[in-house]
Scaffold this motif. Sequence first.
Motif, PDB file in Angstrom:
ATOM      1  N   VAL A   1       0.869  -1.297   0.011  1.00 12.83           N
ATOM      2  CA  VAL A   1      -0.050  -0.049   0.163  1.00 12.83           C
ATOM      3  C   VAL A   1       0.830   1.238  -0.101  1.00 12.83           C
TER       4      VAL A   1
ATOM      5  N   ASP B   1      -1.570   6.225  -4.253  1.00 14.77           N
ATOM      6  CA  ASP B   1      -2.659   5.638  -4.790  1.00 14.77           C
ATOM      7  C   ASP B   1      -2.882   5.981  -6.296  1.00 14.77           C
TER       8      ASP B   1
ATOM      9  N   THR C   1      -6.206   7.704  -7.097  1.00 13.71           N
ATOM     10  CA  THR C   1      -6.440   9.178  -6.945  1.00 13.71           C
ATOM     11  C   THR C   1      -5.156  10.085  -6.480  1.00 13.71           C
TER      12      THR C   1
ATOM     13  N   ASP D   1      -3.397  10.096  -3.954  1.00 10.84           N
ATOM     14  CA  ASP D   1      -3.191  10.433  -2.379  1.00 10.84           C
ATOM     15  C   ASP D   1      -1.842   9.718  -2.003  1.00 10.84           C
ATOM     16  N   MET D   2      -1.071  10.232  -1.279  1.00 11.40           N
ATOM     17  CA  MET D   2      -0.037   9.585  -0.460  1.00 11.40           C
ATOM     18  C   MET D   2      -0.543   8.708   0.610  1.00 11.40           C
ATOM     19  N   ARG D   3      -0.229   7.319   0.558  1.00  9.49           N
ATOM     20  CA  ARG D   3      -0.607   6.440   1.570  1.00  9.49           C
ATOM     21  C   ARG D   3       0.752   6.158   2.200  1.00  9.49           C
ATOM     22  N   PHE D   4       0.742   6.012   3.702  1.00  4.52           N
ATOM     23  CA  PHE D   4       1.658   5.325   4.593  1.00  4.52           C
ATOM     24  C   PHE D   4       3.054   5.884   4.120  1.00  4.52           C
TER      25      PHE D   4
ATOM     26  N   GLY E   1      -0.308  -7.613  -3.904  1.00  9.68           N
ATOM     27  CA  GLY E   1      -1.308  -6.715  -3.224  1.00  9.68           C
ATOM     28  C   GLY E   1      -1.624  -5.387  -3.866  1.00  9.68           C
TER      29      GLY E   1
ATOM     30  N   VAL F   1      -4.142  -6.944  -6.512  1.00 10.67           N
ATOM     31  CA  VAL F   1      -5.403  -7.337  -5.786  1.00 10.67           C
ATOM     32  C   VAL F   1      -6.416  -5.972  -5.541  1.00 10.67           C
ATOM     33  N   GLU F   2      -5.712  -4.969  -4.982  1.00 10.54           N
ATOM     34  CA  GLU F   2      -6.532  -3.946  -4.743  1.00 10.54           C
ATOM     35  C   GLU F   2      -7.310  -3.297  -5.901  1.00 10.54           C
TER      36      GLU F   2
ATOM     37  N   PHE G   1      -9.851  -5.398  -7.506  1.00  2.45           N
ATOM     38  CA  PHE G   1     -10.976  -5.145  -6.617  1.00  2.45           C
ATOM     39  C   PHE G   1     -11.980  -4.098  -6.842  1.00  2.45           C
ATOM     40  N   ARG G   2     -11.112  -2.892  -6.689  1.00  3.34           N
ATOM     41  CA  ARG G   2     -11.758  -1.615  -6.918  1.00  3.34           C
ATOM     42  C   ARG G   2     -12.349  -1.657  -8.432  1.00  3.34           C
TER      43      ARG G   2
ATOM     44  N   LEU H   1     -15.641  -3.693  -8.570  1.00  2.00           N
ATOM     45  CA  LEU H   1     -16.835  -3.144  -7.994  1.00  2.00           C
ATOM     46  C   LEU H   1     -17.333  -1.983  -8.880  1.00  2.00           C
ATOM     47  N   ILE H   2     -16.436  -1.229  -9.264  1.00  4.74           N
ATOM     48  CA  ILE H   2     -16.958  -0.008 -10.063  1.00  4.74           C
ATOM     49  C   ILE H   2     -17.779  -0.553 -11.008  1.00  4.74           C
TER      50      ILE H   2
END
Lengths: 152, 503
Positions: free
Chosen positions: B183, B187, B190, B192-195, B446, B449-450, B453-454, B457-458
Amino acid sequence: MRSPSKWHKDCHGGALMVLIGLASMAGGARLHVGTLVQMGPGFFPLAVGALLALVGIAIALRGAARSGQASALVRPDWRGWGCIIGALLAFVLLGAYGGLVPATFAVVFISALGDRKNTLKQAFWLSIAMVAISVVVFWWGLRLQLPLFGWR
Amino acid sequence: MFYKTLSDLAYGFGVALDPHNLVWALVGVMLGNLVGVLPGLGPLTAIAMLLPLTYMMHAVPAIMMLSGIFYGAIYGGAIGAILLNLPVHPAHAVTCQDGFPLTRQGKGGVALGIAMIGGFIAASVGIVVMILFSPLLVQIAFRFGPAEIFAIMLMGLLAGSTMSGGSALKGVAMTLVGVLFGVIGTDVNTGDMRFTFGLLELQNGADLVAIAMGLFGVAEFLRNINHASFAGVASRVRLRDMLPTKKDLRQSAFPIMRGTAVGALFGALPGTGPTITTFVAYALEKRISKNPERFGHGALEGVASPEASTHSKTQIDFIPTLLLGIPGDPVMALILGAFIIQGINPGPQLITEHRDLFWGLIASFWVGNILLMLLNVPLIGIWVKLLQVPYRYLVPSALFFIAVGVFSEQNALFEVAEVVVFGLIGWVLVSFDFPLTPILLGFVLGPMVEENFRRALILSRGSMATFVERPISRAFIVVSALLILLQVVAFVRRARQARRAGR
């Protein structure tokens, strides 16, 4: 009641997983979470963190059921440990402010001293040999982008 | 169709026998052979260390070399297991059980010979399976949408974490930790910075090589320093000793075939490690044997079958990696990383878009396996000597190679610091008996997968039912559910046995 020190190490391991999971959930919650249709950046870390916390609880519970069984943690060898970490950090520091030759010498020399069976003399000659390989193979042969000596 | 495949294969041999490519494949199998023999330096470490050096290489020789390390290491692993009773890599642990007794009876050479012949046959079968099934798989793979990819990855992750040996729960936990490492960074959807903890250097994510080196290099050294020293007793093996008699061959012919079949089966299941494969092959051999009491005291079948199974599994492992972009085990995950670094996206289009790479690689497997057979004879003596290189010289040299290798990847000292952090993390996790390999699988899979998955679902407007409504996806979800059920059943049974034993 058993004293905490007698707990199976899986209890601690599971607790660690719960901690990481909760931290990830907290981190995810601070980002935009969104809905299933339009997931935000926080959704996935939140979900994975929750799963990890659940698995952590399961590990800890199973460990608790086994409490009393011998499960000693391996005691770290602090000298070897410090020397390996120190050697790599020395490479980072000297790579930035000293150049390839001192950095190579430091990483090999310091980590060689971590092994109790090495003498100062052996560590020294091993480092000299690696410096030679470093200069010939990496600097001259593969054109590594790091000056032999020099400050940045 | 058949002639097309033959002409493709001939073309592939043309690519593989090109002197430039051939030399790199040779370098790969030699290195693989070497690290396969040395304890603590597996194919994972070797590939991770060499990955940065392949940036300046052309894609075809680079991938050939890295793959060569992978299957070369398996030949090497058999040497330590049979001659020195050293389970250098867990997959070969089962080979020790009968291989070392054979050595003590003076038949170590024969055991090695059988392991090699069996390995070569199994690898060849694996390659043929690859050739025959790849076009079929491509046709199915084009029908894969995000839901299917998510489902198959879920299955792979579950299989990888629950069946790689040790506690299944801990394997799952480590996979999830690996997914969380994945992660880190920007991202994709979007921005965005994550972790990233405010570190700009982390915006492109944690570095795969730094993680691999930290977990499998530094963490291993932290654990072993001042605890282990390479103590091997050398025994000389000559070519004459390695030639099996007709009786030996007859005895091991069927075990080799059965081992090959077991390996082929497990190779098709992503996520199942090589260790489980060899153990299943050994157990099968023991169960159908007319006199199972011979096992553990030098039964040739106990060497032939597991060794064959790991060879065929390794070759077939390449199918899901190349054609679906889904690595079967952590080493495959690194090779997948090498593809992406070279700007090549694995997937069903790989066969047509990179014809030279795909068929060249398949042909190079064969060339490499033949080279390994020939090389092993003169090299075994040298490898056995190398097992006596003391740990106290190996660790400092390896640390230097790690530092310089990780640095050269992006000329960034930051990544060397990353190695330290992941080394410490790995050491903490190992002290709590957590297995480390699932982390790498989770880290690589990972993000995919993300994303899938996203996306799924969209497409389904937020309905989770999409994963069970689509037939291919449903099949994978059912297998995943069965994997979980299997673990629960095993757990309940163990608990019951323990209670009965306690009474």
